[in-house]
Design a protein around this motif. Structure first.
Motif, short mmCIF file in Angstrom:
data_model
loop_
_atom_site.label_atom_id
_atom_site.label_comp_id
_atom_site.label_asym_id
_atom_site.label_seq_id
_atom_site.Cartn_x
_atom_site.Cartn_y
_atom_site.Cartn_z
N ARG A 288 -3.93 -7.11 -4.57
CA ARG A 288 -3.56 -6.73 -6.00
C ARG A 288 -2.00 -7.18 -6.14
NH1 ARG A 288 -2.89 -0.74 -5.97
NH2 ARG A 288 -0.94 -1.68 -5.18
N ASP A 289 -1.06 -6.97 -4.96
CA ASP A 289 0.39 -7.35 -5.02
C ASP A 289 0.64 -8.78 -5.12
OD1 ASP A 289 0.73 -4.43 -5.20
OD2 ASP A 289 1.19 -4.43 -3.15
N ALA B 217 0.76 -1.34 0.11
CA ALA B 217 -0.10 0.01 0.05
C ALA B 217 0.96 1.11 0.00
CB ALA B 217 -0.89 0.05 1.04
N SER B 218 0.64 2.08 -0.80
CA SER B 218 1.23 3.44 -1.01
C SER B 218 0.85 4.24 0.59
CB SER B 218 0.78 4.35 -2.15
OG SER B 218 1.27 5.56 -2.02
N TYR C 239 -7.99 -0.06 1.67
CA TYR C 239 -6.72 0.12 0.93
C TYR C 239 -5.61 -0.76 1.21
CZ TYR C 239 -3.33 2.56 -1.93
OH TYR C 239 -2.44 2.73 -2.78
N VAL C 240 -5.72 -0.91 2.38
CA VAL C 240 -4.51 -1.94 2.67
C VAL C 240 -4.84 -3.46 2.15
CG1 VAL C 240 -3.19 -3.14 4.55
CG2 VAL C 240 -3.26 -0.77 4.77
N TYR D 279 -6.90 -4.06 -0.18
CA TYR D 279 -6.76 -4.01 -1.63
C TYR D 279 -5.49 -4.27 -2.20
CZ TYR D 279 -7.13 -2.15 -6.20
OH TYR D 279 -6.92 -2.18 -7.78
N SER D 280 -4.70 -3.44 -1.64
CA SER D 280 -3.11 -3.74 -1.98
C SER D 280 -2.45 -4.95 -1.86
CB SER D 280 -2.32 -2.45 -1.21
OG SER D 280 -2.79 -1.03 -1.71
N LYS D 281 -2.65 -5.37 -0.82
CA LYS D 281 -2.16 -6.84 -0.29
C LYS D 281 -2.78 -7.76 -1.53
CE LYS D 281 -1.62 -10.17 3.25
NZ LYS D 281 -2.03 -10.55 4.54
N SER E 85 -7.16 3.06 -5.75
CA SER E 85 -7.74 1.66 -5.88
C SER E 85 -8.40 1.17 -7.17
CB SER E 85 -8.54 1.21 -4.55
OG SER E 85 -9.86 1.82 -4.55
#
Length: 183
Positions: free
Chosen positions: A166-167, A2-3, A159-160, A162-164, A73
């Motif tokens: 996605r990555d 996450a950014s 967001y965290v 989602y980022s996890k 996102s």
């Protein structure tokens, strides 16, 4: 990953919105009944209307925060695929809760700002019953502030997650039955 910049910007916008909502609750319009002896009637006199501006400011900052997190996102539906699993399931649930809290907060802020800006122009003559000056109920902006807090909390976790999800996505390792080419 996450950014951190996205998370910090969203947090700052949410904190500003929260502070403005609290300030709006503290500065709600209040009215007093005054008597005009020259014309022999009662009327409502309202104090400052600064809470309307605070409520509208909180509305805008919360909206900017939501737009920023959804653009970052890709609103969950655009962009590359997410890895199936717990992070994606958590992101979906948090996405829905985030939007629900956002809508409730925005409705409270908008309704509170509109109602706070409304000032009755009632006049009654001295021989009639006493007048009632319409004001915003206590707690409308506070409810908006509470849902701003929930929105901020849930959107950061969304967001965290989602980022996890996605990555960790790797093409070709999708959940499902793989079908090869048949000749």
């Amino acid at each position: 990953m996450a950014s951190k910049l996205v998370m910090i910007i969203v947090l700052i916008f949410d904190l500003i919105a929260f502070a403005l909502a609290i300030a709006a609750e503290q500065r709600r319009s209040k009215a007093k009944v005054f008597h005009d002896p020259d014309h022999d009637y009662d009327y409502c006199r309202y104090d400052s209307d600064v809470a309307t501006g605070f409520g509208a400011g909180a509305f805008v900052f919360l909206l900017l925060s939501q737009i920023f997190i959804m653009v970052a996102s890709r609103c969950f539906c655009c962009g590359k695929a997410l890895n199936p699993g717990g992070s994606r399931a958590c992101a979906i649930i948090l996405f829905l809760i985030c939007w629900l809290c956002f809508f409730i907060a925005e409705i409270c802020l908008l309704a509170g700002s509109v109602r706070n800006a409304y000032h009755t122009r009632y006049r009654t003559f001295a021989d009639m019953d006493s007048i009632s000056c319409a004001t915003l109920r206590k707690g409308v902006f506070a409810a908006g502030a509470a849902f701003i807090f929930f929105t901020a909390l849930v959107s950061e976790f969304y967001y965290v997650s989602y980022s996890k999800a996605r990555d960790s996505f790797q093409p070709g390792r999708e959940a499902g039955v793989g079908l090869g080419t048949y000749k």
